[in-house]
Design a protein around this motif. Sequence first.
Motif, PDB file in Angstrom:
ATOM      1  N   ASN A 218       0.823  -1.213   0.000  1.00 17.20           N
ATOM      2  CA  ASN A 218       0.000   0.000   0.000  1.00 17.20           C
ATOM      3  C   ASN A 218       0.858   1.264   0.000  1.00 17.20           C
ATOM      4  N   PHE A 219       1.962   1.229  -0.775  1.00 20.82           N
ATOM      5  CA  PHE A 219       2.874   2.370  -0.859  1.00 20.82           C
ATOM      6  C   PHE A 219       2.430   3.283  -2.000  1.00 20.82           C
ATOM      7  N   ARG A 220       1.509   4.176  -1.670  1.00 24.47           N
ATOM      8  CA  ARG A 220       0.927   5.066  -2.679  1.00 24.47           C
ATOM      9  C   ARG A 220       1.985   5.974  -3.306  1.00 24.47           C
ATOM     10  N   LYS A 221       2.905   6.481  -2.469  1.00 27.50           N
ATOM     11  CA  LYS A 221       3.944   7.387  -2.977  1.00 27.50           C
ATOM     12  C   LYS A 221       4.791   6.703  -4.044  1.00 27.50           C
ATOM     13  N   PHE A 222       5.244   5.482  -3.757  1.00 24.63           N
ATOM     14  CA  PHE A 222       6.127   4.783  -4.695  1.00 24.63           C
ATOM     15  C   PHE A 222       5.374   4.336  -5.944  1.00 24.63           C
ATOM     16  N   LEU A 223       4.093   3.998  -5.790  1.00 22.63           N
ATOM     17  CA  LEU A 223       3.271   3.673  -6.961  1.00 22.63           C
ATOM     18  C   LEU A 223       3.132   4.905  -7.849  1.00 22.63           C
ATOM     19  N   GLY A 224       2.921   6.059  -7.218  1.00 16.78           N
ATOM     20  CA  GLY A 224       2.806   7.295  -7.979  1.00 16.78           C
ATOM     21  C   GLY A 224       4.068   7.606  -8.755  1.00 16.78           C
ATOM     22  N   GLU A 225       5.230   7.345  -8.129  1.00 11.80           N
ATOM     23  CA  GLU A 225       6.503   7.579  -8.812  1.00 11.80           C
ATOM     24  C   GLU A 225       6.676   6.631  -9.991  1.00 11.80           C
ATOM     25  N   LEU A 226       6.247   5.379  -9.815  1.00 17.12           N
ATOM     26  CA  LEU A 226       6.297   4.420 -10.927  1.00 17.12           C
ATOM     27  C   LEU A 226       5.415   4.881 -12.068  1.00 17.12           C
TER      28      LEU A 226
ATOM     29  N   LEU B 151       0.428  14.079 -10.884  1.00 19.42           N
ATOM     30  CA  LEU B 151       1.870  14.248 -11.047  1.00 19.42           C
ATOM     31  C   LEU B 151       2.290  13.942 -12.478  1.00 19.42           C
ATOM     32  N   GLU B 152       1.691  12.900 -13.058  1.00 21.88           N
ATOM     33  CA  GLU B 152       2.019  12.523 -14.433  1.00 21.88           C
ATOM     34  C   GLU B 152       1.561  13.578 -15.434  1.00 21.88           C
ATOM     35  N   VAL B 153       0.391  14.135 -15.193  1.00 23.81           N
ATOM     36  CA  VAL B 153      -0.226  15.045 -16.178  1.00 23.81           C
ATOM     37  C   VAL B 153       0.222  16.487 -16.000  1.00 23.81           C
ATOM     38  N   TYR B 154       0.298  16.930 -14.749  1.00 28.12           N
ATOM     39  CA  TYR B 154       0.598  18.343 -14.496  1.00 28.12           C
ATOM     40  C   TYR B 154       2.033  18.605 -14.046  1.00 28.12           C
ATOM     41  N   GLY B 155       2.751  17.554 -13.619  1.00 31.01           N
ATOM     42  CA  GLY B 155       4.085  17.759 -13.086  1.00 31.01           C
ATOM     43  C   GLY B 155       4.004  18.294 -11.669  1.00 31.01           C
ATOM     44  N   LYS B 156       5.146  18.792 -11.164  1.00 33.11           N
ATOM     45  CA  LYS B 156       5.207  19.238  -9.779  1.00 33.11           C
ATOM     46  C   LYS B 156       6.187  20.397  -9.647  1.00 33.11           C
ATOM     47  N   GLY B 157       5.940  21.261  -8.665  1.00 30.34           N
ATOM     48  CA  GLY B 157       6.869  22.357  -8.391  1.00 30.34           C
ATOM     49  C   GLY B 157       6.996  23.319  -9.559  1.00 30.34           C
ATOM     50  N   LYS B 158       8.236  23.642  -9.919  1.00 30.82           N
ATOM     51  CA  LYS B 158       8.471  24.608 -11.000  1.00 30.82           C
ATOM     52  C   LYS B 158       8.015  24.095 -12.357  1.00 30.82           C
ATOM     53  N   SER B 159       7.946  22.771 -12.498  1.00 30.09           N
ATOM     54  CA  SER B 159       7.560  22.195 -13.792  1.00 30.09           C
ATOM     55  C   SER B 159       6.048  21.994 -13.902  1.00 30.09           C
ATOM     56  N   GLU B 160       5.298  22.347 -12.845  1.00 27.09           N
ATOM     57  CA  GLU B 160       3.851  22.140 -12.872  1.00 27.09           C
ATOM     58  C   GLU B 160       3.191  23.036 -13.926  1.00 27.09           C
ATOM     59  N   HIS B 161       2.349  22.454 -14.757  1.00 29.01           N
ATOM     60  CA  HIS B 161       1.677  23.221 -15.805  1.00 29.01           C
ATOM     61  C   HIS B 161       0.451  22.463 -16.303  1.00 29.01           C
ATOM     62  N   VAL B 162      -0.480  23.200 -16.889  1.00 28.31           N
ATOM     63  CA  VAL B 162      -1.657  22.585 -17.504  1.00 28.31           C
ATOM     64  C   VAL B 162      -1.309  22.246 -18.948  1.00 28.31           C
ATOM     65  N   PRO B 163      -1.550  21.003 -19.394  1.00 26.51           N
ATOM     66  CA  PRO B 163      -1.217  20.628 -20.775  1.00 26.51           C
ATOM     67  C   PRO B 163      -1.933  21.520 -21.788  1.00 26.51           C
ATOM     68  N   SER B 164      -1.198  21.952 -22.799  1.00 28.38           N
ATOM     69  CA  SER B 164      -1.808  22.767 -23.859  1.00 28.38           C
ATOM     70  C   SER B 164      -2.597  21.906 -24.841  1.00 28.38           C
ATOM     71  N   ASP B 165      -2.283  20.623 -24.887  1.00 28.43           N
ATOM     72  CA  ASP B 165      -2.971  19.688 -25.773  1.00 28.43           C
ATOM     73  C   ASP B 165      -4.327  19.318 -25.172  1.00 28.43           C
ATOM     74  N   ASP B 166      -5.403  19.715 -25.850  1.00 25.78           N
ATOM     75  CA  ASP B 166      -6.748  19.430 -25.350  1.00 25.78           C
ATOM     76  C   ASP B 166      -6.987  17.938 -25.139  1.00 25.78           C
ATOM     77  N   LYS B 167      -6.461  17.114 -26.027  1.00 25.20           N
ATOM     78  CA  LYS B 167      -6.691  15.670 -25.929  1.00 25.20           C
ATOM     79  C   LYS B 167      -6.139  15.106 -24.625  1.00 25.20           C
ATOM     80  N   VAL B 168      -4.948  15.582 -24.249  1.00 22.80           N
ATOM     81  CA  VAL B 168      -4.314  15.111 -23.017  1.00 22.80           C
ATOM     82  C   VAL B 168      -5.141  15.540 -21.807  1.00 22.80           C
ATOM     83  N   LEU B 169      -5.489  16.829 -21.749  1.00 25.70           N
ATOM     84  CA  LEU B 169      -6.240  17.344 -20.603  1.00 25.70           C
ATOM     85  C   LEU B 169      -7.634  16.741 -20.538  1.00 25.70           C
TER      86      LEU B 169
END
Length: 474
Positions: A282-290, A436-454
Motif C-alpha cells: 500500500n505504498f501510494r507514494k512509490f506507486l505514484g513515482e512508478l 503528477l504525471e499530467v501536471y508535473g510538480k513544483g516549477k515544472s507544474e503546468h496545464v497541458p496545452s494539448d486538449d486531448k491530453v487534458l
Amino acid sequence: MADKKLLLIDGNSVAFRAFYALYRQLESFKNPEGLHTNAIYAFKNMLDVLLKDVKPTHVLVAFDAGKVTFRNKMYDDYKGGRQKTPEELLEQLPYIQEMLHDLGIKTYELKNYEADDIIGTFVNLGETADFKVTVVTGDRDLTQLTSNKTTVMVTKHGVSDLEAYTPEHMKKVNGVTPTEFIDMKALMGDNSDNYPGVTKIGPKTASNLIQKYGSIENLYDHIDDMKKSKRKENLIKDKDKAFLAKKLATIDRNAPVTIGLKDVKRKPVDYKKLRQFYEQMNFRKFLGELNASGEGQDGAEVEKVKYTELDQSNAKKISVKENDTVSFYLEMLGDNYHLAEFVGFALKINEQVYVSRDVSLLQENNLKHLLEDAEINKNVFDLKRTTVGLNRIDVHAHGLNYDMLLASYLVNNENNSNDVGEVCHLYGDYSVKTDLEVYGKGKSEHVPSDDKVLYNHLASKVVAIEKLKPLLLK
C-alpha cells in the motif's frame, strides 16, 4: 576507473534505523493484511537518496545470518546485553530483501559471520579492483574500513542524516587513523557489542594512548616504561581483555564469501514485481513515482475515454431526466481551492461524458440548475473543494450525495490521497493517470496545452468516480 562505484549497505543496521525513524508512525504504516511497513518504507526512501547521490554500478546489501558468529566462540557474551529485536521489525526484514531483489539489488548473508565481515571483504575486493567504495551503516565500528578509496557513511538521525567518514574525518573525530581505531576500541571496549576493554579507560584516554603508542602491541611492549599509576595497574591486569577486544573489534576482510563483484552488479529493475510489491504494501507514494515514470505498466497506455467537448452552443442543450446518474468533477491546480487556478471540468450523465476548459459554462442556466438542484443526486470527488470552487463562480451546489474522497478516507484513513488517480491505483485501477504525471510538480507544474491530453484526464476522472463507487461503498 572513476565509473566503477561499489555501494555496500549494512542491511540489519540500516533497517533498525529505518524502523525507529518512523517508530512514532508505527501503527499508521500497515498494509491491508496488517503487516507493519514503516521500516520498509523508510529503507526505500534512504535507498533512493543513496542511489541518486552515489550512482553505483555495483550494490550489495549485507545481512546478518543469525545471532551466533565466530566471535561468540571467542567470547560467549558477545552482543549478549542487547535487547530483543522488536517483532514488528523482524516481520519486515524478509520484505525489505524482496523489495531489494525487485530493484535489481543483490542481498547476501554468510553463516557464522556478521554483515560487517561481508562488507569488509567486499571493501577489499572493491579497492583491489580499483572501485570507488561507499559503505552505509548505523554502526561506527565500520569506520575502520575508511581509506582513500572507501568512504563510510554513518547514519546520525533517522536514515537521511549521514556523517561521511574519511581518514581525515576519522582523525578529526577520534584522533586516530582508521586502523588505530581498532586498537582504541580494544582499550575502551564496546558496551553495544557487550565486550569489556581495560577498566576505567574511556574513549579520550584510549585515543591518547593509541596516538602515543600506535597500537596496543606497542603499548604493552613499553608498559614497563610507564610511571606507576592506577591506569598502569589496570592495563597490566586487563591485558588479556584488551587483546581479546581487539580480535572482537577487528572486521574480517577475508570472510569466505561465495559471491564476487560480478554478482553484485546492478541488474534491471523488475517493474512488474515491484509494482505488485508496492500495491501489496500500500505504498501510494512509490506507486505514484512508478506511474509518473511510465515504468511497470507493461507498455499499456491509459484507457481513452469517449467525451464531448462543451462550448457555448451545445452546453445549453444538456438536460437531466429523473433517475439519470450524474457525476461531476471540477479541476483546480493548487492546494488552496479558495484561490487555485481553474483548469476545467468534466460532467457525466449516464454514459455520456462532457468536458471543457471553460468553467464559466457552468453558469449557463441549465448547467447551473443541474448543479444547484438538491433533487438531482451527483457523485463528486472532494465535496468541500468542489462546493468552494463552484461558489467562486456563483454556482451554489446541492445534491452532492456521494464523495469519493470521503469514501476512500473511511475505507483507509492512513493511506488516503487527494488525487483521483492515486486513489484508483490503490484499488488496482490504472485507467486514470495521477496528477503528477499530467501536471508535473513544483516549477515544472503546468496545464497541458494539448486538449486531448487534458480532456482525457478529466474524462477518466469523472468516469472513475462512478466506476469505483460500488467497491468503495461496499
